[in-house]
Design a protein around this motif. Structure first.
Motif, PDB file in Angstrom:
ATOM      1  N   GLY A   3      44.413  52.773  28.823  1.00  8.05           N
ATOM      2  CA  GLY A   3      43.748  51.569  29.311  1.00  8.05           C
ATOM      3  C   GLY A   3      43.159  51.795  30.680  1.00  8.05           C
ATOM      4  O   GLY A   3      43.001  52.935  31.115  1.00  8.05           O
ATOM      5  N   ARG A   4      42.835  50.704  31.365  1.00 11.34           N
ATOM      6  CA  ARG A   4      42.267  50.789  32.711  1.00 11.34           C
ATOM      7  C   ARG A   4      43.052  49.883  33.646  1.00 11.34           C
ATOM      8  O   ARG A   4      43.732  48.958  33.191  1.00 11.34           O
ATOM      9  N   ILE A   5      42.962  50.135  34.933  1.00  7.83           N
ATOM     10  CA  ILE A   5      43.659  49.315  35.919  1.00  7.83           C
ATOM     11  C   ILE A   5      43.070  47.904  35.891  1.00  7.83           C
ATOM     12  O   ILE A   5      41.864  47.724  36.042  1.00  7.83           O
ATOM     13  N   ASP A   6      43.918  46.917  35.702  1.00  7.42           N
ATOM     14  CA  ASP A   6      43.495  45.521  35.739  1.00  7.42           C
ATOM     15  C   ASP A   6      43.610  44.977  37.154  1.00  7.42           C
ATOM     16  O   ASP A   6      42.715  44.291  37.638  1.00  7.42           O
ATOM     17  N   GLU A   7      44.724  45.285  37.816  1.00  8.59           N
ATOM     18  CA  GLU A   7      44.937  44.846  39.192  1.00  8.59           C
ATOM     19  C   GLU A   7      46.074  45.651  39.796  1.00  8.59           C
ATOM     20  O   GLU A   7      46.883  46.236  39.084  1.00  8.59           O
ATOM     21  N   VAL A   8      46.106  45.685  41.115  1.00  5.72           N
ATOM     22  CA  VAL A   8      47.212  46.280  41.862  1.00  5.72           C
ATOM     23  C   VAL A   8      48.001  45.109  42.423  1.00  5.72           C
ATOM     24  O   VAL A   8      47.423  44.211  43.042  1.00  5.72           O
ATOM     25  N   VAL A   9      49.317  45.088  42.190  1.00  7.28           N
ATOM     26  CA  VAL A   9      50.138  43.933  42.561  1.00  7.28           C
ATOM     27  C   VAL A   9      51.160  44.328  43.622  1.00  7.28           C
ATOM     28  O   VAL A   9      51.870  45.319  43.464  1.00  7.28           O
ATOM     29  N   PHE A  10      51.218  43.539  44.688  1.00  9.43           N
ATOM     30  CA  PHE A  10      52.225  43.698  45.728  1.00  9.43           C
ATOM     31  C   PHE A  10      53.320  42.662  45.509  1.00  9.43           C
ATOM     32  O   PHE A  10      53.025  41.464  45.384  1.00  9.43           O
ATOM     33  N   ASP A  11      54.577  43.079  45.478  1.00  8.21           N
ATOM     34  CA  ASP A  11      55.696  42.140  45.542  1.00  8.21           C
ATOM     35  C   ASP A  11      55.816  41.705  46.995  1.00  8.21           C
ATOM     36  O   ASP A  11      55.656  42.522  47.912  1.00  8.21           O
ATOM     37  N   CYS A  12      56.120  40.428  47.232  1.00  7.78           N
ATOM     38  CA  CYS A  12      56.159  39.948  48.612  1.00  7.78           C
ATOM     39  C   CYS A  12      56.909  38.626  48.712  1.00  7.78           C
ATOM     40  O   CYS A  12      57.273  38.023  47.706  1.00  7.78           O
ATOM     41  N   ALA A  13      57.109  38.183  49.933  1.00  9.66           N
ATOM     42  CA  ALA A  13      57.766  36.902  50.199  1.00  9.66           C
ATOM     43  C   ALA A  13      56.759  35.762  50.338  1.00  9.66           C
ATOM     44  O   ALA A  13      57.051  34.627  49.993  1.00  9.66           O
ATOM     45  N   ASP A  14      55.554  36.067  50.858  1.00 10.86           N
ATOM     46  CA  ASP A  14      54.553  35.032  51.120  1.00 10.86           C
ATOM     47  C   ASP A  14      53.197  35.462  50.555  1.00 10.86           C
ATOM     48  O   ASP A  14      52.377  36.038  51.271  1.00 10.86           O
ATOM     49  N   PRO A  15      52.954  35.206  49.260  1.00 10.98           N
ATOM     50  CA  PRO A  15      51.714  35.662  48.625  1.00 10.98           C
ATOM     51  C   PRO A  15      50.440  35.149  49.303  1.00 10.98           C
ATOM     52  O   PRO A  15      49.467  35.887  49.431  1.00 10.98           O
ATOM     53  N   GLY A  16      50.449  33.909  49.757  1.00 11.37           N
ATOM     54  CA  GLY A  16      49.253  33.351  50.391  1.00 11.37           C
ATOM     55  C   GLY A  16      48.905  34.069  51.683  1.00 11.37           C
ATOM     56  O   GLY A  16      47.743  34.402  51.930  1.00 11.37           O
ATOM     57  N   PHE A  21      45.611  38.216  54.661  1.00  8.34           N
ATOM     58  CA  PHE A  21      45.588  39.445  55.448  1.00  8.34           C
ATOM     59  C   PHE A  21      44.708  40.488  54.759  1.00  8.34           C
ATOM     60  O   PHE A  21      43.796  41.058  55.364  1.00  8.34           O
ATOM     61  N   TRP A  22      44.969  40.740  53.466  1.00  5.71           N
ATOM     62  CA  TRP A  22      44.226  41.778  52.761  1.00  5.71           C
ATOM     63  C   TRP A  22      42.768  41.397  52.546  1.00  5.71           C
ATOM     64  O   TRP A  22      41.897  42.263  52.499  1.00  5.71           O
ATOM     65  N   ALA A  23      42.449  40.117  52.430  1.00  6.06           N
ATOM     66  CA  ALA A  23      41.044  39.699  52.360  1.00  6.06           C
ATOM     67  C   ALA A  23      40.327  40.054  53.651  1.00  6.06           C
ATOM     68  O   ALA A  23      39.170  40.490  53.636  1.00  6.06           O
ATOM     69  N   ASP A  24      41.018  39.905  54.783  1.00  9.23           N
ATOM     70  CA  ASP A  24      40.419  40.286  56.067  1.00  9.23           C
ATOM     71  C   ASP A  24      40.242  41.796  56.176  1.00  9.23           C
ATOM     72  O   ASP A  24      39.327  42.272  56.839  1.00  9.23           O
ATOM     73  N   VAL A  25      41.093  42.565  55.525  1.00  9.23           N
ATOM     74  CA  VAL A  25      40.988  44.030  55.544  1.00  9.23           C
ATOM     75  C   VAL A  25      39.922  44.510  54.553  1.00  9.23           C
ATOM     76  O   VAL A  25      39.064  45.329  54.901  1.00  9.23           O
ATOM     77  N   LEU A  26      39.951  44.022  53.312  1.00  8.67           N
ATOM     78  CA  LEU A  26      39.133  44.566  52.224  1.00  8.67           C
ATOM     79  C   LEU A  26      37.905  43.740  51.859  1.00  8.67           C
ATOM     80  O   LEU A  26      37.025  44.225  51.154  1.00  8.67           O
ATOM     81  N   GLY A  27      37.855  42.492  52.293  1.00  8.53           N
ATOM     82  CA  GLY A  27      36.805  41.586  51.849  1.00  8.53           C
ATOM     83  C   GLY A  27      37.274  40.805  50.633  1.00  8.53           C
ATOM     84  O   GLY A  27      38.357  41.035  50.103  1.00  8.53           O
ATOM     85  N   GLY A  28      36.468  39.894  50.194  1.00  6.89           N
ATOM     86  CA  GLY A  28      36.855  39.031  49.082  1.00  6.89           C
ATOM     87  C   GLY A  28      37.441  37.728  49.594  1.00  6.89           C
ATOM     88  O   GLY A  28      37.701  37.573  50.783  1.00  6.89           O
ATOM     89  N   THR A  29      37.648  36.809  48.685  1.00  4.30           N
ATOM     90  CA  THR A  29      38.163  35.488  49.028  1.00  4.30           C
ATOM     91  C   THR A  29      39.532  35.303  48.394  1.00  4.30           C
ATOM     92  O   THR A  29      39.664  35.457  47.173  1.00  4.30           O
ATOM     93  N   PRO A  30      40.555  34.980  49.184  1.00  2.00           N
ATOM     94  CA  PRO A  30      41.879  34.756  48.597  1.00  2.00           C
ATOM     95  C   PRO A  30      41.836  33.604  47.597  1.00  2.00           C
ATOM     96  O   PRO A  30      41.204  32.578  47.842  1.00  2.00           O
ATOM     97  N   GLN A  31      42.501  33.818  46.472  1.00  2.00           N
ATOM     98  CA  GLN A  31      42.588  32.808  45.416  1.00  2.00           C
ATOM     99  C   GLN A  31      44.061  32.514  45.134  1.00  2.00           C
ATOM    100  O   GLN A  31      44.886  33.414  45.157  1.00  2.00           O
ATOM    101  N   ARG A  32      44.357  31.257  44.841  1.00  2.00           N
ATOM    102  CA  ARG A  32      45.728  30.838  44.526  1.00  2.00           C
ATOM    103  C   ARG A  32      45.821  30.512  43.046  1.00  2.00           C
ATOM    104  O   ARG A  32      45.129  29.618  42.562  1.00  2.00           O
ATOM    105  N   ARG A  33      46.639  31.241  42.331  1.00  2.00           N
ATOM    106  CA  ARG A  33      46.920  30.904  40.930  1.00  2.00           C
ATOM    107  C   ARG A  33      48.100  29.935  40.884  1.00  2.00           C
ATOM    108  O   ARG A  33      48.134  29.026  40.071  1.00  2.00           O
ATOM    109  N   SER A  34      49.098  30.162  41.759  1.00  2.00           N
ATOM    110  CA  SER A  34      50.253  29.280  41.907  1.00  2.00           C
ATOM    111  C   SER A  34      50.878  29.600  43.260  1.00  2.00           C
ATOM    112  O   SER A  34      50.434  30.513  43.958  1.00  2.00           O
ATOM    113  N   ASP A  35      51.927  28.856  43.632  1.00  2.00           N
ATOM    114  CA  ASP A  35      52.612  29.161  44.887  1.00  2.00           C
ATOM    115  C   ASP A  35      53.154  30.587  44.897  1.00  2.00           C
ATOM    116  O   ASP A  35      53.281  31.200  45.954  1.00  2.00           O
TER     117      ASP A  35
END
Length: 115
Positions: A3-16, A21-35
């Motif tokens: 298959g192909r990479i769908d996404e890279v996922v970080f485990d964390c305490a505060d997803p938002g 932070f990573w949007a400021d590093v890489l570009g893109g707009t943060p999106q919330r699927r859930s808390d």
């Protein structure tokens, strides 16, 4: 090929917070699927997602992102202003140079400049 990479996922305490932070590093707009799940789609790359987990980070990452930059010292200062922490000094060899950093939750990553 399986298959192909769908996404890279970080485990964390505060997803938002990490998504911002990573949007400021890489570009893109943060999106919330859930808390417990946020993500962003950096231009020209695969989705990066952040999922809340109950346990904290305790050891070095086994996988990390290398972010190509034109100027490692300048990129390091910019990353630190966003909440990153510098780890050691700039390393250089025949392949290029890199600076190890940690994001606000301690995940290691590097700014790199190929030779």
């Amino acid at each position: 090929m399986i298959g192909r990479i769908d996404e890279v996922v970080f485990d964390c305490a505060d997803p938002g917070a990490l998504a911002h932070f990573w949007a400021d590093v890489l570009g893109g707009t943060p999106q919330r699927r859930s808390d417990d799940w946020h993500y962003l789609d950096p231009p020209g790359w695969t989705r990066v997602a952040f999922q809340r987990v109950p346990e904290g980070k305790v050891v070095k990452n086994r996988v990390h992102l290398d972010v190509e930059v034109d100027d490692i010292p300048a990129a390091t200062v910019q990353a630190e202003a966003l909440g990153a922490t510098r780890v050691g000094e700039i390393h250089a060899d025949t392949a290029g140079s890199f600076q190890v950093l940690r994001d606000p939750e301690g995940n290691e990553w590097c700014v790199v400049k190929p030779a």
